[in-house]
Write an enzyme that holds these catalytic residues in place. Structure first.
Site, short mmCIF file in Angstrom:
data_model
loop_
_atom_site.label_atom_id
_atom_site.label_comp_id
_atom_site.label_asym_id
_atom_site.label_seq_id
_atom_site.Cartn_x
_atom_site.Cartn_y
_atom_site.Cartn_z
N CYS A 1 0.83 -1.22 0.00
CA CYS A 1 0.00 0.00 0.00
C CYS A 1 0.86 1.26 0.00
O CYS A 1 0.69 2.14 -0.83
CB CYS A 1 -0.94 0.02 1.21
N HIS A 2 1.78 1.34 0.98
CA HIS A 2 2.60 2.55 1.06
C HIS A 2 4.07 2.22 1.21
O HIS A 2 4.86 3.05 1.67
CB HIS A 2 2.13 3.45 2.20
#
Lengths: 427, 212, 269
Positions: free
Chosen positions: B176-177
């Site tokens: 995701c990040h």
């Protein structure tokens, strides 16, 4: 609009002054249910039921929103989700029973509110609009209550949905397509359950909206009172707050005592055992009965057993049932007597009490199985019901000679107290 | 006249004040004057009104409790709070993904190389300093059991299943990040503030772990 | 305009009703079964009334009767093993009780249907996989789920108790059409008098650890008490919470009445 002597809202604090300029909500409340609303000083306890109905609506909306957080509107799991609420959700049993019995309490207070309106002629000019909006609220309540009763998806839920949507199939030609459209199928199932849930969630907010209109319309002429004589001057009134807020507070206490007794001590008293059996589309309960608040109308529905003229019995029943409520819309014009309160209408009062007994008989018949003597009782009682509103009332209001009336509310109040004190003086 | 009579016979508070503050003939009968002029009476009245309103407030607050509490996990949700896992089939170097309280759990059987790699890292280099030993059970250092919930914003990191990227540090990688976790599932790079959480668990036997 | 029209409409309804009255027969169709049907006998339990409590020993015995007798045919879908801690069992006892049951599961390796040991979070497993299987095994009758049975029948626990103890030989004067067909059993507490369930209890069938009586009446009473609990595990809590709320409201109502009287003290109305 209000009486010229109504107190004016004068905010003291800077914040309230600022708010009053930007959004005069406190002013609205002040004028609606605060010191700014002058109310006749002689209201009796029957005038408590409007506020109580509002309280019941609030209770239903709050408990209902909470229940919707746990309920699943799917025919496969709806029944289990209600049991999940009853067993596993924190305080779920309390919230569900409160909602269930709250519906009954709502109808109890609304029926007493209607009783008050009929006895004291509150439906008459200049308050016709208040009455009309009230009948709209009553109809919306019935629709909401019916759809709510379907949601637990027990046997009575299912067969209630089947029977009530079956009314529409009585309509010639388009009836059956309408029924299928309402259900989204040929029998109640997921589609029907989901749309009933959606509407059951929506309608209470519609009711709340119409309640606001109902109160708005009431504030234009101001409240009626037991004498039926309109307010003449300041002496006749007291400010709503604190006089009637205090009285309504006490009324609320009594209402909650009854509500709590029902909810905690006998929550299933007004329910039906069959609704704890999961819905079974293949087997009908031996004795289908609606909830108690529909009994009188159910009795009217079943009373018509004869194909009269070109209309068959089933359609007569459905038309009559809807007519029994729809005729209330015409009541302000069916009753042409200028005298409002039954206190001064000796003849109307007699027929009114017959009507009350008549509706109780209808209710009893609606609860009972479709056997004799209940069938003939319901037929006679239904006949009186229609005769009362459509034939007797217009005639009585024409021929009746009203009893002598006091000149003003204050005069009536003082006369009452004079009677009392002279009585105690002689005693 | 009736009012005067009542005031004299009925209420001690009112009578007491009448003597202090003599009233002026006719105005005595006026309701507002009777209300406003008598201090004791006013105070007693206010007391009952205030008591009624405060008592109602207490009740309203008590009703709010169940309405708030109903949103807490229900009994059936709480009953799922422990999960048993059979770890006998997990080979060294493999991991499985299972679930506890409806959250993903990674169970990894670390290789000796991975253990050595984890122990090699100086604690001072870590964002959330913890040794591998602190994150495992004594004698079972090869069993790394963590929640599969990235401590940044809750995505499920990759690396538990065969063939998934395991990030720059050979542990888990959150797509995701871009948070990278090392072989002890400690945060090494990226936005996540904490190491992957180690849930409470016990070895019921050599091959069975109870989480929760 | 409203009044003449209303008059006509009213007349229409009344004539339709009068025709209905004239054409409806005044006598009911005779229902022979009514004469033989009996009202349930009262069963007094500690959970009755306004001051209830659970008789835990009795509920435990009732659960034993359910487990050893009723559960052969009847499910208890809404009750979880964790719930029996209400009956005075510890968490550990609930766990080992659950372990004694096999619940449906899937084989983790093959995905085939399988069973595993019960966990506290599981519900009592049903004796049959589905309704068809239940009917096939019971002469086409469906044994109802018992979780809510004392709420789902008129008469509640009284009905359950009366039914369990009410099996008897049909009376001599029972009309032929009401006599039990093959596979049915006469019971005057059942709505249509003939019941597919054979008498489930016999004296001494279940042995209780506490040595309590185990004749049919005692066992029926115990299992009825247990089924009151399964139908509403929160019953006792509900009533006592009710008392707290009720007493609060009594004071509240008293205070508001005094406030009301005070505020109105100087207003004639």
């Amino acid at each position: 609009m209000s009486f010229p002597w109504a107190k004016n809202y004068e905010p003291q604090q800077p914040l309230m002054k600022w708010l009053d300029e930007k959004l005069p909500l406190p002013r609205l409340v002040y004028n609606a249910v605060g010191a700014g609303y002058p109310v006749p000083r002689n209201l009796n306890y029957f005038w408590n039921f409007g506020v109580l109905a509002g309280a019941a609506l609030a209770i239903q909306i709050i408990t209902g929103i909470v229940l919707a957080m746990h309920y699943a509107a799917n025919a496969g799991v709806a029944f289990d989700s209600v049991e999940h609420i009853m067993r596993d959700v924190n305080a779920g049993w309390f919230i569900r029973y409160a909602h269930m019995n709250g519906a009954s309490m709502f109808f109890i207070v609304v029926y007493l509110h209607i009783f008050r309106g009929l006895y004291y002629g509150s439906y008459k000019a200049p308050r016709e609009m208040v009455w009309l909006l009230g009948v709209v609220i009553f109809l919306l309540m019935m629709a909401t209550a019916f759809m709510g009763y379907v949601l637990p998806w027990g046997q009575m839920s299912f067969w209630g949905a089947q029977v009530i949507t079956g009314f529409f199939s009585a309509i010639p030609v388009v009836g059956e397509p309408i029924r299928v459209w309402l259900l989204g199928g040929f029998a109640p199932d997921d589609a029907a359950l989901n749309r009933f849930f959606s509407l059951h969630y929506l309608l209470p907010f519609v009711i709340a909206g119409v309640v606001i209109l109902h109160i708005w319309a009431l504030h234009i002429p101001g409240s009626s009172n037991p004498t039926g004589i309109e307010v003449k001057d300041e002496q006749d009134t007291v400010p709503f707050h604190p006089y009637y807020t205090a009285k309504d507070g006490f009324g609320l206490g009594v209402f909650l005592l009854l509500f709590v007794a029902l909810t905690f001590f006998s929550p299933n008293l007004l329910g039906h055992a069959d609704n704890y059996i999961p819905a079974n589309p293949l087997s009908t309960p031996a004795h289908i009965v609606p909830e108690w608040y529909f009994w009188p109308f159910y009795a009217i529905l079943r009373a018509f057993t004869f194909n009269f003229l070109w209309i068959d019995a089933k359609l007569w029943g459905v038309i009559a049932m809807f007519a029994s409520i729809a005729l209330l819309f015409f009541l302000p014009w069916l009753d042409s007597s200028p005298v409002k309160s039954s206190t001064y209408r000796p003849l109307y009062r007699k027929f009114f009490w017959v009507l009350v007994v008549d509706v109780l008989i209808l209710g009893y018949c609606g609860k009972s199985p479709a056997e004799q003597p209940y069938v003939i009782m319901s037929q006679l009682a239904a006949a009186y019901y229609f005769a009362h509103f459509l034939i007797i009332l217009p005639i009585v209001s024409r021929i009746e000679r009203p009893a002598p009336m006091p000149n003003s509310i204050t005069e009536a109040v003082l006369a009452k107290h004079a009677d009392k004190s002279s009585a105690s003086a002689t005693a | 006249m009736r009012r005067v009579l009542r005031a004299q016979t009925g209420r001690p508070g009112i009578r007491a004040n009448l003597s202090v503050q003599p009233c002026k003939g006719n105005r005595m009968a006026s309701e507002t004057n009777l209300n406003a002029g008598i201090e004791d009476g006013v105070r007693r009245r206010d007391f009952i009104n205030i008591a009624a309103v405060s008592f109602a407030g207490v009740g309203a607050a008590a009703v709010v409790l169940p309405l708030v509490n109903q949103m807490n996990p229900s009994a059936d949700v709480l009953a799922l709070s422990s999960t048993e896992i059979d770890i006998s089939a997990i080979q060294s170097g493999q991991a499985i993904k299972t679930s506890w309280r409806k959250q993903p759990v990674f169970v990894r059987n670390l290789t000796p190389v991975e253990i050595a790699e984890a122990n090699k890292v100086p604690l001072g280099d870590l964002r959330d300093p913890q040794t591998l030993a602190e994150r495992t059970k004594t004698g079972k250092e090869n069993w790394l059991i963590t929640l599969g919930v990235c401590t940044h914003l809750g995505c499920v990191p990759l690396g538990a299943a065969e063939g998934e990227p395991r990030g720059d540090f050979g542990g888990y990688f959150c797509p995701c990040h871009g948070s990278h976790y090392d072989t002890a599932a400690r945060i090494r790079k990226g936005p996540a503030p904490k190491n992957l959480t180690v849930p409470p668990y016990d070895f019921t036997s050599d091959t069975v772990v109870t989480i929760g | 305009m409203v009044r003449p029209l209303g008059f006509l409409v009213g007349l229409g309804f009344i004539i339709a009703l009068l025709c209905a009255i004239v054409t409806t027969p005044l006598s009911n169709e005779p229902q022979a079964a009514h004469a033989f049907h009996k009202h349930p006998r009262h069963l007094a339990l500690s959970s009755d009334g306004l001051f209830p409590h659970w008789d835990k020993a009795k509920l435990q015995r009732g659960m034993q009767v359910y487990k050893e007798v009723c559960s052969a045919c009847h499910s208890l879908n809404h009750v979880a093993f964790r719930d029996i801690q209400d009956l005075g069992y510890t968490e550990g006892q609930a766990k080992s009780f659950a372990k004694g049951f096999q619940v449906p599961s899937i084989n983790p390796d093959t995905g085939e249907p399988a069973t595993r040991d019960g966990l506290p979070s599981d519900h009592f497993p049903a004796p049959y996989a589905n309704e068809v299987a239940a009917r096939a095994a019971n002469n086409n009758a469906l044994p109802p789920d018992l979780s809510l049975i004392t709420k789902a029948r008129e008469g509640g626990k009284d009905y359950v108790y009366s039914l369990l103890t009410g099996f008897q030989n049909p009376p001599k004067n029972l009309p032929k059409e009401l006599q039990p067909a093959t596979g049915l059993h006469y019971n005057p507490y059942f709505a249509n008098l003939n019941l597919a369930m054979a008498p489930p209890l016999t004296d001494g069938q279940v042995t209780f650890a506490d040595g309590s009586p185990n004749d049919v009446k005692a066992m029926a009473s115990d299992v009825s008490a247990f089924l009151v609990w399964t139908a509403e595990p929160k019953l006792v809590k509900r009533v006592w919470t009710g008392w707290a709320v009720f007493l609060y409201l009594l004071i509240f109502t008293g205070l508001t009445y005094m406030a009301y009287r005070n505020i109105w003290a100087d207003k004639e109305h």
